[in-house]
Design an enzyme around this catalytic site. Structure first.
Site, PDB file in Angstrom:
ATOM      1  N   ASP A  27      37.949 -29.605 -15.037  1.00 47.98           N
ATOM      2  CA  ASP A  27      38.874 -30.713 -14.780  1.00 47.98           C
ATOM      3  C   ASP A  27      38.367 -32.026 -15.368  1.00 47.98           C
ATOM      4  O   ASP A  27      38.964 -33.081 -15.153  1.00 47.98           O
ATOM      5  CB  ASP A  27      39.139 -30.869 -13.286  1.00 47.98           C
ATOM      6  CG  ASP A  27      37.859 -31.117 -12.482  1.00 47.98           C
ATOM      7  OD1 ASP A  27      36.762 -31.191 -13.085  1.00 47.98           O
ATOM      8  OD2 ASP A  27      37.957 -31.231 -11.245  1.00 47.98           O
ATOM      9  N   CYS A  45      10.668 -33.355 -25.230  1.00 50.03           N
ATOM     10  CA  CYS A  45      12.053 -33.111 -25.656  1.00 50.03           C
ATOM     11  C   CYS A  45      12.166 -31.827 -26.475  1.00 50.03           C
ATOM     12  O   CYS A  45      13.117 -31.060 -26.320  1.00 50.03           O
ATOM     13  CB  CYS A  45      12.571 -34.284 -26.484  1.00 50.03           C
ATOM     14  SG  CYS A  45      12.587 -35.855 -25.613  1.00 50.03           S
TER      15      CYS A  45
END
Length: 221
Positions: free
Chosen positions: A138, A46
């Site tokens: 959108d 990570c």
């Protein structure tokens, strides 16, 4: 299992982050966005991923893409971990250039189908997998990629698919295998030859196939 499908409106969740509390759609504004989850703070793979994302911030910015990460630890842990991330990125002392969502109760991880059943913490609770979501202006999901906790992501590929998504959102084309920006694209099958000739002034070339079908049409954008 809960989750989200391509074309779905992405949930307008509220969450605490390293940059304060956000409402996701307000955070995105009119931009594209990527949300990428991580199994846990202070873990090796990570840390390398977040550092790579930080180093690529200008590449995402020029594409109009806002970045936000998620992990199942607290805001305070995220802030402390961010210092390690930026040190790994050879920018010690600089702030992490994007927020990290605190999902310590795993609410979002469950809602978005992010949990990895095979990877668990010391208490036996499932960790988040390496999910990545690309969200359009959108607010709809345009792409999702799911990696197990043991495999780090390829951020060059993430930039490549964003380039493809943004191009194909504007033009009636698709990008073929291994496509990179500047290379030829294929004309979508729904366009007739006459429509393609009108839309693509650089010309359209058709690859001859044994079937005799004229479906593989290339053009240069």
């Amino acid at each position: 299992m809960p989750g989200i499908l391509l074309g779905d409106e992405f949930p307008n969740f509220e969450a605490d982050t390293t940059s304060g509390r956000i409402k996701f759609h307000d955070f995105l504004g009119d931009s594209w966005g990527i949300l990428f989850s991580h199994p846990a703070d202070f873990t090796p793979v990570c840390t390398t991923e977040l550092a790579r994302a930080a180093k690529l911030r200008d590449e995402f910015k020029k594409r109009g893409v806002k970045m936000i990460a998620l992990s199942i630890d607290s805001v305070e842990d995220h802030k402390s971990w961010g210092k390690d991330v930026m040190a790994y990125a050879d920018e010690a002392g600089s702030p992490l250039p994007y927020p990290i969502i605190a999902d310590d109760k795993r609410v979002l991880s469950v809602q978005l189908g992010m949990l990895d059943p095979d990877e668990r913490d010391k208490d036996g609770q499932p960790l988040t997998a390496r999910c990545l979501f690309v969200i359009g202006p959108d607010k709809k999901l345009k792409l999702s990629i799911l990696y197990p906790a043991t495999t780090g992501r390829n951020f060059d590929e993430i930039l490549r698919v964003i380039d493809s998504l943004q191009l194909t959102a504007q033009k009636k084309v698709a990008t073929p295998v291994d496509w990179k920006p500047g290379e030829k694209v294929v004309v979508v099958p729904s366009l007739s030859d006459s429509e393609a000739t009108t839309l693509f002034p650089n010309g359209v070339t058709t690859k001859e196939m044994p079937s005799g079908k004229k479906y593989l049409r290339y053009t240069q954008i």
